[in-house]
Enzyme design. Structure first.
Site, PDB file in Angstrom:
ATOM      1  N   GLY A 154       0.987  -1.144  -0.351  1.00 10.43           N
ATOM      2  CA  GLY A 154      -0.080  -0.434  -0.078  1.00 10.43           C
ATOM      3  C   GLY A 154       0.767   1.018  -0.417  1.00 10.43           C
TER       4      GLY A 154
ATOM      5  N   ALA B 246      15.457  10.557  -1.125  1.00  3.29           N
ATOM      6  CA  ALA B 246      17.123  10.472   0.215  1.00  3.29           C
ATOM      7  C   ALA B 246      17.593   8.878  -0.820  1.00  3.29           C
ATOM      8  CB  ALA B 246      15.985  10.323   1.267  1.00  3.29           C
TER       9      ALA B 246
ATOM     10  N   ARG C   5       0.801  -5.226  -5.339  1.00  2.00           N
ATOM     11  CA  ARG C   5       0.790  -5.937  -4.228  1.00  2.00           C
ATOM     12  C   ARG C   5       1.224  -7.686  -5.426  1.00  2.00           C
ATOM     13  NH1 ARG C   5      -2.948  -4.102  -0.828  1.00  2.00           N
ATOM     14  NH2 ARG C   5      -1.640  -2.768   0.832  1.00  2.00           N
TER      15      ARG C   5
ATOM     16  N   ASP D 114       5.301  -5.006   5.247  1.00  2.00           N
ATOM     17  CA  ASP D 114       5.925  -6.855   5.745  1.00  2.00           C
ATOM     18  C   ASP D 114       5.491  -7.837   4.353  1.00  2.00           C
ATOM     19  OD1 ASP D 114       6.106  -6.765   8.822  1.00  2.00           O
ATOM     20  OD2 ASP D 114       4.885  -7.777   9.016  1.00  2.00           O
ATOM     21  N   GLY D 115       4.786  -7.522   4.280  1.00  2.00           N
ATOM     22  CA  GLY D 115       4.821  -8.844   2.757  1.00  2.00           C
ATOM     23  C   GLY D 115       6.451  -7.818   1.938  1.00  2.00           C
TER      24      GLY D 115
ATOM     25  N   THR E  55       4.464   1.945   5.681  1.00  2.00           N
ATOM     26  CA  THR E  55       2.864   1.954   5.733  1.00  2.00           C
ATOM     27  C   THR E  55       2.095   2.754   6.582  1.00  2.00           C
ATOM     28  OG1 THR E  55       1.821   0.030   6.166  1.00  2.00           O
ATOM     29  CG2 THR E  55       4.022   0.227   7.147  1.00  2.00           C
TER      30      THR E  55
ATOM     31  N   ASP F 155       0.243   1.518   8.555  1.00  2.00           N
ATOM     32  CA  ASP F 155      -0.302   0.818   9.377  1.00  2.00           C
ATOM     33  C   ASP F 155       0.747   0.602  11.157  1.00  2.00           C
ATOM     34  OD1 ASP F 155      -2.442   0.248   7.809  1.00  2.00           O
ATOM     35  OD2 ASP F 155      -1.571  -0.971   7.518  1.00  2.00           O
TER      36      ASP F 155
ATOM     37  N   ASP G 256       2.526  -1.287  11.555  1.00  2.00           N
ATOM     38  CA  ASP G 256       2.767  -2.373  12.688  1.00  2.00           C
ATOM     39  C   ASP G 256       3.738  -3.378  11.988  1.00  2.00           C
ATOM     40  OD1 ASP G 256       2.296  -2.575   9.327  1.00  2.00           O
ATOM     41  OD2 ASP G 256       0.464  -4.056   9.745  1.00  2.00           O
TER      42      ASP G 256
ATOM     43  N   ARG H 188      -5.103  -2.758   9.195  1.00  2.00           N
ATOM     44  CA  ARG H 188      -5.181  -4.058   8.909  1.00  2.00           C
ATOM     45  C   ARG H 188      -5.751  -4.961   9.872  1.00  2.00           C
ATOM     46  NH1 ARG H 188      -3.624  -6.908   4.098  1.00  2.00           N
ATOM     47  NH2 ARG H 188      -2.657  -4.782   2.767  1.00  2.00           N
TER      48      ARG H 188
ATOM     49  N   GLY I 128      -9.518  11.693  22.209  1.00  2.00           N
ATOM     50  CA  GLY I 128     -10.499  11.739  23.573  1.00  2.00           C
ATOM     51  C   GLY I 128     -11.401  10.681  23.093  1.00  2.00           C
ATOM     52  N   ALA I 129     -10.773   9.916  22.925  1.00  2.00           N
ATOM     53  CA  ALA I 129     -12.633   8.949  22.057  1.00  2.00           C
ATOM     54  C   ALA I 129     -12.614   8.110  23.858  1.00  2.00           C
ATOM     55  CB  ALA I 129     -11.847   8.020  21.770  1.00  2.00           C
TER      56      ALA I 129
ATOM     57  N   SER J 239     -22.896  12.577  24.714  1.00  2.00           N
ATOM     58  CA  SER J 239     -22.275  12.109  23.060  1.00  2.00           C
ATOM     59  C   SER J 239     -20.807  11.694  23.090  1.00  2.00           C
ATOM     60  CB  SER J 239     -21.904  12.969  22.409  1.00  2.00           C
ATOM     61  OG  SER J 239     -21.471  13.834  22.194  1.00  2.00           O
TER      62      SER J 239
ATOM     63  N   ARG K 137      -4.801   7.553   3.647  1.00  2.00           N
ATOM     64  CA  ARG K 137      -3.285   6.950   3.114  1.00  2.00           C
ATOM     65  C   ARG K 137      -2.947   7.430   2.547  1.00  2.00           C
ATOM     66  NH1 ARG K 137      -3.453   0.704   1.530  1.00  2.00           N
ATOM     67  NH2 ARG K 137      -3.511   1.693  -0.801  1.00  2.00           N
TER      68      ARG K 137
HETATM   69  O1  F6P Z   1      -1.289  -1.296   4.965  1.00  2.00           O
HETATM   70  C1  F6P Z   1      -2.045  -0.808   4.286  1.00  2.00           C
HETATM   71  C2  F6P Z   1      -3.532  -0.424   4.494  1.00  2.00           C
HETATM   72  O2  F6P Z   1      -4.073   0.699   3.698  1.00  2.00           O
HETATM   73  C3  F6P Z   1      -4.185  -1.162   5.149  1.00  2.00           C
HETATM   74  O3  F6P Z   1      -4.713   0.208   6.766  1.00  2.00           O
HETATM   75  C4  F6P Z   1      -5.094  -1.674   5.370  1.00  2.00           C
HETATM   76  O4  F6P Z   1      -6.341  -2.558   5.274  1.00  2.00           O
HETATM   77  C5  F6P Z   1      -5.343  -2.035   3.504  1.00  2.00           C
HETATM   78  O5  F6P Z   1      -3.722  -1.420   3.719  1.00  2.00           O
HETATM   79  C6  F6P Z   1      -5.975  -1.940   2.498  1.00  2.00           C
HETATM   80  O6  F6P Z   1      -5.241  -2.205   1.295  1.00  2.00           O
HETATM   81  P1  F6P Z   1      -6.290  -1.607   0.009  1.00  2.00           P
HETATM   82  O7  F6P Z   1      -5.519  -0.729  -0.534  1.00  2.00           O
HETATM   83  O8  F6P Z   1      -5.590  -2.920  -1.334  1.00  2.00           O
HETATM   84  O9  F6P Z   1      -7.354  -2.407   0.015  1.00  2.00           O
END
Ligand code: F6P
Length: 348
Positions: A37, A48, A98, A129-130, A152, A154, A156, A198, A212-213, A242, A281
């Site tokens: 993504g 860079a 991908r 990661d992938g 990314t 995420d 993660d 994800r 502040g959720a 609320s 994104r």
């Molecule tokens: O990994 C980035 C991400 O935006 C995730 O947060 C989300 O689950 C996924 O990619 C969505 O992927 P796509 O753009 O293929 O729908």
């Protein structure tokens, strides 16, 4: 700044990987690609990498559309001016994909042959990661010096405190939460805001705390509807008129819309759900993401020159780090427990 060469470690690295590392050719030509993504700041990282390589008298080539473009030989050499005016742009000028095919060993052999044929002797892979799994296999199977740059939204990725794009995505999601707060307060309503991530809850947790959720629902913790409904009913009894609940996309089967139905059924509240989706994104990267991407792109090239290969370049409290790619994609980054606790206490 000079990056020290990697220290040989008797444990961890496989014989093949060690062997590959110590028979590295002198690097003269680097390839760069973005994969997975897109994330805001990827262009700053590309810039860079390209400019650091050229400043160090290396050639540098763009590989378009990730591993798919590599297999299609969609490659062009770049100059310093070809990355002008992109630091502020979201997305990736190299485009991304991908690639399922790259998961096959034969495809990786083809990719290695294409790189050799082009005279590209090292690779920078900007992605998640992938993408790193593919990069690490390319390194192990074909001895190509590869370095990963974590990109990314995420956040993660194990082995780095932060990834390129995370900060910008947080800012976008937070702005939406702040706007929704106005309407929630005006209508005495409960809003569910679904954010990306994800299978991880790093975006949700940080946006939830910053916004502040009243509740934050993440995949790393059990999301029992009864508990969430009770928490919101309790908040109303304590005088809240609320509420905002930030929901990570991977936290609840069926996502925030399914959670909305379940909460309405149990609590009788009027609920609205907003799914932020891909709006998180795109857009111009934040200052933090541009600086991070510039640092990581620069340190990736310096790292390759110093002999780091089969690694990712990341940042943590020690500064710049080069964890092994295999460790990166085999391990999971943990959620910030303290921030979870803080979120719960501050929502009373
Ligand atoms: O990994 C980035 C991400 O935006 C995730 O947060 C989300 O689950 C996924 O990619 C969505 O992927 P796509 O753009 O293929 O729908």
């Amino acid at each position: 700044m000079t990056v020290p060469p990697p220290t040989p470690s008797p444990s961890g690295a496989s014989d093949d990987a060690r062997q590959a590392r110590y028979t590295l050719p002198v690097i003269k030509h680097i390839g760069v690609l973005t994969s997975g993504g897109d994330a805001p700041g990827m262009n700053a990282a590309i810039r860079a990498v390209v400019r650091t390589a050229i400043a160090r008298d290396l050639r540098v080539s763009a590989i378009y559309r990730g591993y798919q473009g590599l297999l299609d030989n969609d490659i062009r050499e770049l100059g310093a001016r070809s990355v002008a005016n992109i630091i502020q742009r979201g997305g990736t000028i190299l485009r991304t994909a991908r690639s399922k095919r790259f998961q096959e060993p034969e495809a990786r052999k083809e990719a290695a042959d294409i790189l050799h044929h082009r005279g590209i002797d090292a690779l920078c892979v900007i992605g998640g990661d992938g993408s790193f799994r593919g990069a690490s296999l390319l390194h192990e199977e074909h001895g190509i010096p590869v370095i990963g740059i974590p990109g990314t939204i995420d956040n993660d990725i194990y082995g780095t405190d932060v990834t390129i794009g995370f900060n910008t995505a947080l800012n976008i999601a937070l702005e939406a939460v702040d706007r929704l707060r106005d309407t929630a307060a005006s209508h005495d309503r409960l809003f569910l805001v679904e954010v990306m991530g994800r299978n991880s809850g790093h975006i949700a947790l940080n946006v939830g705390v910053a916004g502040g959720a009243e509740a934050i629902v993440i995949p790393e913790r059990n999301s029992d509807v009864g508990d969430i409904a009770d928490l919101l009913i309790g908040a109303e009894r304590r005088g809240k008129t609320s509420s905002i609940v930030v929901v990570a996309e991977g936290a609840f089967p069926g996502g925030a819309l399914a959670l909305q139905e379940a909460i309405e059924e149990r609590s009788g509240f009027e609920v609205r759900t907003v799914i932020l989706g891909h709006t998180q994104r795109g857009g111009s990267p934040s200052t933090r993401d541009r600086v991070l991407a510039s640092r990581l792109g620069y340190m990736a090239v310096e790292g390759l020159i110093a002999g780091h290969a089969g690694v990712m370049v990341g940042v943590d409290k020690r500064g710049t780090v080069y964890p092994k790619l295999q460790d990166v994609w085999e391990n999971e980054k943990e959620i910030d427990e303290q921030l979870l606790e803080i979120a719960a206490v501050l929502a009373i």
